[in-house]
Design a protein around this motif. Structure first.
Motif, PDB file in Angstrom:
ATOM      1  N   VAL A   6      -7.495   1.227  -3.381  1.00  0.00           N
ATOM      2  CA  VAL A   6      -7.596   0.315  -2.236  1.00  0.00           C
ATOM      3  C   VAL A   6      -6.430  -0.639  -2.233  1.00  0.00           C
ATOM      4  CG1 VAL A   6      -8.966  -1.559  -1.254  1.00  0.00           C
ATOM      5  CG2 VAL A   6     -10.099   0.514  -2.048  1.00  0.00           C
ATOM      6  N   ARG A   7      -6.101  -1.149  -3.473  1.00  0.00           N
ATOM      7  CA  ARG A   7      -4.981  -2.077  -3.547  1.00  0.00           C
ATOM      8  C   ARG A   7      -3.690  -1.374  -3.175  1.00  0.00           C
ATOM      9  NH1 ARG A   7      -7.604  -4.163  -8.170  1.00  0.00           N
ATOM     10  NH2 ARG A   7      -6.270  -2.834  -9.459  1.00  0.00           N
ATOM     11  N   MET A   8      -3.561  -0.153  -3.606  1.00  0.00           N
ATOM     12  CA  MET A   8      -2.370   0.594  -3.290  1.00  0.00           C
ATOM     13  C   MET A   8      -2.293   0.838  -1.787  1.00  0.00           C
ATOM     14  SD  MET A   8      -2.144   3.353  -6.400  1.00  0.00           S
ATOM     15  CE  MET A   8      -0.749   4.144  -5.697  1.00  0.00           C
ATOM     16  N   GLU A   9      -3.402   1.154  -1.240  1.00  0.00           N
ATOM     17  CA  GLU A   9      -3.404   1.379   0.205  1.00  0.00           C
ATOM     18  C   GLU A   9      -3.109   0.083   0.937  1.00  0.00           C
ATOM     19  OE1 GLU A   9      -7.160   3.100   1.186  1.00  0.00           O
ATOM     20  OE2 GLU A   9      -6.589   5.077   0.417  1.00  0.00           O
ATOM     21  N   SER A  10      -3.666  -1.052   0.336  1.00  0.00           N
ATOM     22  CA  SER A  10      -3.407  -2.346   0.969  1.00  0.00           C
ATOM     23  C   SER A  10      -1.941  -2.703   0.839  1.00  0.00           C
ATOM     24  CB  SER A  10      -4.260  -3.441   0.319  1.00  0.00           C
ATOM     25  OG  SER A  10      -5.621  -3.176   0.499  1.00  0.00           O
ATOM     26  N   SER A  11      -1.389  -2.427  -0.356  1.00  0.00           N
ATOM     27  CA  SER A  11       0.036  -2.723  -0.556  1.00  0.00           C
ATOM     28  C   SER A  11       0.899  -1.861   0.378  1.00  0.00           C
ATOM     29  CB  SER A  11       0.429  -2.469  -2.012  1.00  0.00           C
ATOM     30  OG  SER A  11      -0.279  -3.341  -2.865  1.00  0.00           O
ATOM     31  N   GLN A  12       0.501  -0.631   0.443  1.00  0.00           N
ATOM     32  CA  GLN A  12       1.259   0.270   1.320  1.00  0.00           C
ATOM     33  C   GLN A  12       1.133  -0.182   2.751  1.00  0.00           C
ATOM     34  OE1 GLN A  12       0.144   4.357   0.822  1.00  0.00           O
ATOM     35  NE2 GLN A  12       1.808   5.098   2.241  1.00  0.00           N
ATOM     36  N   LEU A  13      -0.076  -0.602   3.089  1.00  0.00           N
ATOM     37  CA  LEU A  13      -0.286  -1.075   4.454  1.00  0.00           C
ATOM     38  C   LEU A  13       0.524  -2.333   4.698  1.00  0.00           C
ATOM     39  CD1 LEU A  13      -1.785  -0.697   7.119  1.00  0.00           C
ATOM     40  CD2 LEU A  13      -3.698  -2.000   6.174  1.00  0.00           C
ATOM     41  N   ALA A  14       0.583  -3.211   3.674  1.00  0.00           N
ATOM     42  CA  ALA A  14       1.367  -4.437   3.827  1.00  0.00           C
ATOM     43  C   ALA A  14       2.844  -4.102   3.971  1.00  0.00           C
ATOM     44  CB  ALA A  14       1.113  -5.356   2.622  1.00  0.00           C
ATOM     45  N   LEU A  15       3.233  -3.127   3.122  1.00  0.00           N
ATOM     46  CA  LEU A  15       4.641  -2.714   3.226  1.00  0.00           C
ATOM     47  C   LEU A  15       4.944  -2.127   4.613  1.00  0.00           C
ATOM     48  CD1 LEU A  15       5.154  -1.113  -0.328  1.00  0.00           C
ATOM     49  CD2 LEU A  15       6.142  -3.255   0.546  1.00  0.00           C
ATOM     50  N   GLU A  16       3.987  -1.366   5.040  1.00  0.00           N
ATOM     51  CA  GLU A  16       4.189  -0.781   6.373  1.00  0.00           C
ATOM     52  C   GLU A  16       4.230  -1.869   7.430  1.00  0.00           C
ATOM     53  OE1 GLU A  16       1.105   2.074   6.932  1.00  0.00           O
ATOM     54  OE2 GLU A  16       2.041   3.573   5.612  1.00  0.00           O
ATOM     55  N   ARG A  17       3.392  -2.903   7.222  1.00  0.00           N
ATOM     56  CA  ARG A  17       3.402  -4.008   8.175  1.00  0.00           C
ATOM     57  C   ARG A  17       4.730  -4.743   8.112  1.00  0.00           C
ATOM     58  NH1 ARG A  17      -2.550  -6.707   7.333  1.00  0.00           N
ATOM     59  NH2 ARG A  17      -3.753  -5.019   8.331  1.00  0.00           N
ATOM     60  N   VAL A  18       5.233  -4.955   6.907  1.00  0.00           N
ATOM     61  CA  VAL A  18       6.519  -5.645   6.753  1.00  0.00           C
ATOM     62  C   VAL A  18       7.612  -4.816   7.377  1.00  0.00           C
ATOM     63  CG1 VAL A  18       8.221  -6.425   5.080  1.00  0.00           C
ATOM     64  CG2 VAL A  18       5.823  -6.921   4.713  1.00  0.00           C
ATOM     65  N   ALA A  19       7.542  -3.498   7.095  1.00  0.00           N
ATOM     66  CA  ALA A  19       8.572  -2.614   7.667  1.00  0.00           C
ATOM     67  C   ALA A  19       8.475  -2.618   9.173  1.00  0.00           C
ATOM     68  CB  ALA A  19       8.403  -1.191   7.116  1.00  0.00           C
ATOM     69  N   ALA A  20       7.243  -2.621   9.659  1.00  0.00           N
ATOM     70  CA  ALA A  20       7.075  -2.635  11.127  1.00  0.00           C
ATOM     71  C   ALA A  20       7.586  -3.950  11.705  1.00  0.00           C
ATOM     72  CB  ALA A  20       5.605  -2.419  11.479  1.00  0.00           C
ATOM     73  N   ALA A  21       7.299  -5.061  10.948  1.00  0.00           N
ATOM     74  CA  ALA A  21       7.774  -6.356  11.443  1.00  0.00           C
ATOM     75  C   ALA A  21       9.305  -6.396  11.446  1.00  0.00           C
ATOM     76  CB  ALA A  21       7.181  -7.464  10.581  1.00  0.00           C
ATOM     77  N   GLU A  22       9.861  -5.845  10.328  1.00  0.00           N
ATOM     78  CA  GLU A  22      11.331  -5.814  10.262  1.00  0.00           C
ATOM     79  C   GLU A  22      11.914  -4.960  11.391  1.00  0.00           C
ATOM     80  OE1 GLU A  22      13.477  -7.377   8.386  1.00  0.00           O
ATOM     81  OE2 GLU A  22      11.953  -8.496   7.251  1.00  0.00           O
ATOM     82  N   GLU A  23      11.251  -3.845  11.572  1.00  0.00           N
ATOM     83  CA  GLU A  23      11.735  -2.949  12.639  1.00  0.00           C
ATOM     84  C   GLU A  23      11.588  -3.623  13.998  1.00  0.00           C
ATOM     85  OE1 GLU A  23      11.003   1.636  14.201  1.00  0.00           O
ATOM     86  OE2 GLU A  23       9.795   0.804  12.561  1.00  0.00           O
ATOM     87  N   ARG A  24      10.439  -4.348  14.131  1.00  0.00           N
ATOM     88  CA  ARG A  24      10.221  -5.053  15.400  1.00  0.00           C
ATOM     89  C   ARG A  24      11.256  -6.136  15.581  1.00  0.00           C
ATOM     90  NH1 ARG A  24       4.625  -8.167  17.103  1.00  0.00           N
ATOM     91  NH2 ARG A  24       5.340  -8.804  19.219  1.00  0.00           N
ATOM     92  N   ARG A  25      11.541  -6.866  14.477  1.00  0.00           N
ATOM     93  CA  ARG A  25      12.529  -7.933  14.549  1.00  0.00           C
ATOM     94  C   ARG A  25      13.900  -7.341  14.857  1.00  0.00           C
ATOM     95  NH1 ARG A  25      11.172 -10.172  10.326  1.00  0.00           N
ATOM     96  NH2 ARG A  25      12.626  -9.120   8.898  1.00  0.00           N
TER      97      ARG A  25
END
Length: 285
Positions: A6-25
């Motif tokens: 779950v933590r890994m999925e959460s971390s991955q999800l967070a990373l994906e969110r960060v990547a998405a935010a970076e991509e959005r930015r």
């Protein structure tokens, strides 16, 4: 393991969110850059359009100014051409009026000359007819004179005397009548006989002689060379001189005896002898 997952999925999800935010930015920045570029392009296009519009307006203004200048030059040239054409038309009109007046004067002069020529032709024709009529009368008169010649048809002999001398002798036989005839034939009434009248009278008097012989006789009569002979002078020329009487011996002796008788009657004292001898000598001389 499930929590780690779950933590890994959460971390991955967070990373994906960060990547998405970076991509959005990144997309936002790219979008803003594109907007800036588009805005700059629009501004540049607007500026370019303004420049083009200004250039077009300048070109239109220049074209309008050029058109106005050309119109002004055309009007000035047209005014000059109109003035020159008016001047030329005025000169042409003056020249045409002068030529028209000259032609009218020439036509009038030709008409007057034609009238004058017709008048002179009529006068010449009348003069010619009068001359022919006068010549016919003179020829008729000359024929009548020839038919009834006063002196008759005289044939001059070819002898020792010249034709002029024979003609003079023939005229001398009827000197008075010849002078009277010349007086009757005196056309101009000047009281004189001209060479022309003298020539004309010879055939009428019955003399058929050459012209040179008639002129020779006239020149003998016309001693002063004036070209005419007065009637008195002609009568004197035609009248023969009186004959001189040559004294014969019988006439001389009878004259001497008559003189002696007269001397005796005048001087019976004897002085009459000397006077008688002188008188006899004078008579003999």
């Amino acid at each position: 393991p499930s929590s780690i997952q779950v933590r890994m999925e959460s971390s991955q999800l967070a990373l994906e969110r960060v990547a998405a935010a970076e991509e959005r930015r990144a997309l936002l920045e790219k979008h803003r850059a594109l907007q800036d570029t588009l805005q700059k392009a629009q501004l540049a296009q607007i500026s370019e359009q303004r420049a083009v519009r200004a250039a077009e307006e300048a070109a239109v203004n220049a074209a309008e100014a050029a058109r106005e200048e050309m119109e002004r030059l055309r009007e000035e040239e047209q005014a000059k051409l109109t003035e020159r054409l008016t001047h030329l038309l005025g000169e042409q009109r003056k020249s045409f009026e002068v030529e028209l007046k000259s032609g009218h004067d020439a036509k009038q002069l030709v008409s007057e000359l034609e009238v004058e020529i017709a008048r002179l032709r009529d006068e010449l024709e009348a003069l010619r007819r009068a001359q022919l009529k006068k010549q016919e009368k003179e020829d008729k008169k000359a024929v009548e004179y020839k038919k009834g010649s006063i002196l008759g048809n005289i044939d001059l002999e070819e002898g020792g005397l010249s034709v002029a001398e024979q003609l003079r002798m023939a005229l001398s036989k009827s000197a008075g009548r010849v002078v009277d005839l010349f007086r009757e034939w005196d056309v101009d009434g000047d009281g004189e006989v001209s060479k022309k009248e003298f020539r004309k009278a010879m055939p009428a008097l019955g003399f058929d002689v050459p012209k040179k012989d008639i002129d020779q006789l006239f020149d003998q009569f016309d001693r002063d060379g004036g070209g005419s002979i007065a009637y008195a002078e002609l009568r004197k020329m035609l009248t023969p001189p009186p004959k001189l009487t040559v004294p014969t011996p019988s006439t001389t002796s009878s004259t001497a005896s008559a003189t002696d008788d007269a001397s005796k009657k005048v001087s019976p004292s004897g002085g009459g002898a000397a006077q008688r001898r002188g008188t006899s000598a004078g008579v003999a001389q």
